[in-house]
Write an enzyme that holds these catalytic residues in place. Structure first.
Site, PDB file in Angstrom:
ATOM      1  N   ALA A  39       0.834  -1.196   0.000  1.00  0.00           N
ATOM      2  CA  ALA A  39       0.000   0.000   0.000  1.00  0.00           C
ATOM      3  C   ALA A  39       0.868   1.244   0.000  1.00  0.00           C
ATOM      4  O   ALA A  39       2.071   1.198   0.265  1.00  0.00           O
ATOM      5  CB  ALA A  39      -0.914   0.025   1.232  1.00  0.00           C
ATOM      6  N   ASP A  64       2.810   1.767  -4.898  1.00  0.00           N
ATOM      7  CA  ASP A  64       1.639   2.329  -5.561  1.00  0.00           C
ATOM      8  C   ASP A  64       1.069   1.287  -6.515  1.00  0.00           C
ATOM      9  O   ASP A  64       1.787   0.764  -7.377  1.00  0.00           O
ATOM     10  CB  ASP A  64       2.043   3.585  -6.325  1.00  0.00           C
ATOM     11  CG  ASP A  64       0.857   4.407  -6.794  1.00  0.00           C
ATOM     12  OD1 ASP A  64      -0.197   3.811  -7.115  1.00  0.00           O
ATOM     13  OD2 ASP A  64       0.976   5.638  -6.861  1.00  0.00           O
ATOM     14  N   LEU A  86      -7.924  -4.732  -1.334  1.00  0.00           N
ATOM     15  CA  LEU A  86      -8.707  -3.610  -0.825  1.00  0.00           C
ATOM     16  C   LEU A  86      -8.205  -2.265  -1.330  1.00  0.00           C
ATOM     17  O   LEU A  86      -8.921  -1.263  -1.201  1.00  0.00           O
ATOM     18  CB  LEU A  86      -8.699  -3.589   0.709  1.00  0.00           C
ATOM     19  CG  LEU A  86      -9.561  -4.599   1.457  1.00  0.00           C
ATOM     20  CD1 LEU A  86      -8.918  -5.982   1.463  1.00  0.00           C
ATOM     21  CD2 LEU A  86      -9.798  -4.146   2.891  1.00  0.00           C
ATOM     22  N   ALA A  88      -7.531   1.098  -2.970  1.00  0.00           N
ATOM     23  CA  ALA A  88      -8.396   1.851  -3.875  1.00  0.00           C
ATOM     24  C   ALA A  88      -8.404   3.323  -3.487  1.00  0.00           C
ATOM     25  O   ALA A  88      -8.018   3.687  -2.372  1.00  0.00           O
ATOM     26  CB  ALA A  88      -9.828   1.314  -3.817  1.00  0.00           C
ATOM     27  N   SER A 131     -17.253  -2.358  -4.346  1.00  0.00           N
ATOM     28  CA  SER A 131     -18.114  -1.443  -3.596  1.00  0.00           C
ATOM     29  C   SER A 131     -19.567  -1.674  -3.971  1.00  0.00           C
ATOM     30  O   SER A 131     -19.873  -2.128  -5.075  1.00  0.00           O
ATOM     31  CB  SER A 131     -17.727   0.007  -3.916  1.00  0.00           C
ATOM     32  OG  SER A 131     -18.681   0.930  -3.408  1.00  0.00           O
ATOM     33  N   TYR A 156     -16.232   7.825  -9.235  1.00  0.00           N
ATOM     34  CA  TYR A 156     -15.943   6.749  -8.289  1.00  0.00           C
ATOM     35  C   TYR A 156     -16.792   5.514  -8.582  1.00  0.00           C
ATOM     36  O   TYR A 156     -16.276   4.397  -8.692  1.00  0.00           O
ATOM     37  CB  TYR A 156     -16.194   7.203  -6.850  1.00  0.00           C
ATOM     38  CG  TYR A 156     -16.075   6.068  -5.865  1.00  0.00           C
ATOM     39  CD1 TYR A 156     -14.833   5.554  -5.521  1.00  0.00           C
ATOM     40  CD2 TYR A 156     -17.209   5.473  -5.309  1.00  0.00           C
ATOM     41  CE1 TYR A 156     -14.710   4.484  -4.648  1.00  0.00           C
ATOM     42  CE2 TYR A 156     -17.098   4.403  -4.438  1.00  0.00           C
ATOM     43  CZ  TYR A 156     -15.843   3.918  -4.105  1.00  0.00           C
ATOM     44  OH  TYR A 156     -15.727   2.848  -3.254  1.00  0.00           O
ATOM     45  N   LYS A 160     -15.611   1.630  -9.949  1.00  0.00           N
ATOM     46  CA  LYS A 160     -15.857   0.368  -9.270  1.00  0.00           C
ATOM     47  C   LYS A 160     -16.604  -0.611 -10.174  1.00  0.00           C
ATOM     48  O   LYS A 160     -16.357  -1.828 -10.145  1.00  0.00           O
ATOM     49  CB  LYS A 160     -16.633   0.605  -7.968  1.00  0.00           C
ATOM     50  CG  LYS A 160     -15.791   1.260  -6.881  1.00  0.00           C
ATOM     51  CD  LYS A 160     -14.589   0.391  -6.551  1.00  0.00           C
ATOM     52  CE  LYS A 160     -13.796   0.900  -5.381  1.00  0.00           C
ATOM     53  NZ  LYS A 160     -12.682   0.006  -5.014  1.00  0.00           N
TER      54      LYS A 160
END
Length: 357
Positions: A39, A64, A86, A88, A131, A156, A160
């Site tokens: 991360a 990254d 996870l 994002a 999401s 956004y 997703k």
């Protein structure tokens, strides 16, 4: 819990320095996993990752997701057996300010991760988190099912929906038959240690700690609120099923939403936070020029209930109380690893009382 499936397993969590990723990493460590994370550095002061001292308890790789070589090297170095994805850009309003960065991370980053996994011979299980906003929102009152149309009117949400399509392409073209994988869809997660701006409860806590009036712009927007441990428990349960003898049966998409009664208006949630905190004032300042955000959103979780035997164990009241309780304890100087671990243990006890697998 989870049949000790994670004990001794090499598990990689992307986004482990973030809110959900730090909680998941702490829970996996408690379950005996050999946890690594990939991360960016923590984005906020007093990050849950730092408060939990996770850098000293797991393998921490800064990188990254937009850098294909970096995530490829991480997969080669860790040689994970299980991956929870996870990482994002997870906020609606910042996505309006930087749509390209959002698509680069949420779509291009997904491609980079899946490409690294395609080239790996160690990964056998992937839980790919997107999401609830991946669905094309038509503002109806029914919960969205896993078979409903993907889409999004804002950057956004669209990112997703695109990530789900990217996953499906890699699954059907390269990964099916080589490993087991599934996507999960959850949203409006609350819990201690979240400091993201433009998220309701973190913003409330900042106002309350400063002794300032809480300002909200969309008091009647309705969301399905759930404590962070609810979807994380679902991710872990799904991962254990994918690792099991009948794992191929679970290679599909899963909604992990809250129970009945958890869809509440923003104003109601804020007034509940003020009540639990013990002080505070609220001011409603509608912004007619605010960027679009979907007004109503709800998930249908029949698939997870029937096949995973998963259902939420903390209702709306408990979820908000546990969340505000975490911030109050932190504010009063509690030891965060102990307090966070205590909330995980309390949730596990309730899980067992409810007869979860």
């Amino acid at each position: 819990m989870f049949d000790d499936i994670y004990r001794g397993k090499r598990v990689l969590v992307t986004g482990h320095t973030g809110f959900k990723g730090s909680w998941l990493s702490a829970w996996l460590l408690k379950l005996g996993a050999e946890v690594s994370g990939f991360a960016l550095p923590p984005a906020y002061d007093n990050s849950h990752f730092e408060l939990l001292r996770l850098k000293d308890r797991m393998r921490h790789i800064e990188g990254d997701l937009r850098d294909a070589d970096a995530i490829g090297r991480a997969i080669d170095e860790v040689r994970p057996e299980i991956v929870f994805h996870l990482a994002a850009q997870a906020l609606v309003r910042p996505a309006y300010a930087d749509p390209k960065g959002t698509f680069d991370t949420n779509v291009g980053g997904a491609v980079n991760l899946l490409e690294a996994i395609r080239k790996s011979d160690s990964v056998r299980t992937l839980v790919f988190i997107t999401s609830d906003k991946c669905y094309r929102n038509v503002d109806w009152e029914w919960g969205y099912r896993e078979t409903d149309t993907l889409g999004g009117r804002d950057p956004y949400s669209a990112s997703k929906g695109c990530a789900e399509i990217v996953f499906d392409a890699y699954w059907n073209s390269f990964l099916k038959g080589r490993l087991r994988a599934a996507t999960t869809r959850a949203g409006n997660v609350i819990g201690g240690g979240d400091w993201a701006k433009d998220r309701l409860i973190p913003d409330c806590i900042r106002f309350l700690r400063a002794g300032e009036t809480i300002v909200i712009r969309s008091p009647d927007a309705t969301r399905p609120w759930q404590h962070v441990l609810e979807p994380l428990g679902g991710y872990l349960l799904l991962g254990s099923k994918l690792e099991g003898e009948d794992g191929d049966d679970f290679c599909k998409s899963w909604n992990l939403g809250p129970g009945h009664g958890a869809n509440r208006m923003v104003e109601e949630v804020v007034r509940k936070v003020i009540d639990i905190w013990g002080s505070g004032e609220l001011s409603i300042q509608r912004d007619p020029n605010a960027p679009h955000e979907d007004h109503w959103l709800q998930l249908n979780t029949d698939r997870a209930s029937h096949y995973l035997k998963w259902e939420p164990v903390w209702g709306y009241e408990e979820s908000v109380a546990e969340t505000v309780g975490w911030y109050r304890a932190w504010n009063d100087g509690a030891d965060v690893p102990d307090f966070t671990g205590g909330q995980i243990a309390a949730y596990e006890r309730m899980w067992k009382e409810f007869g979860r697998p």
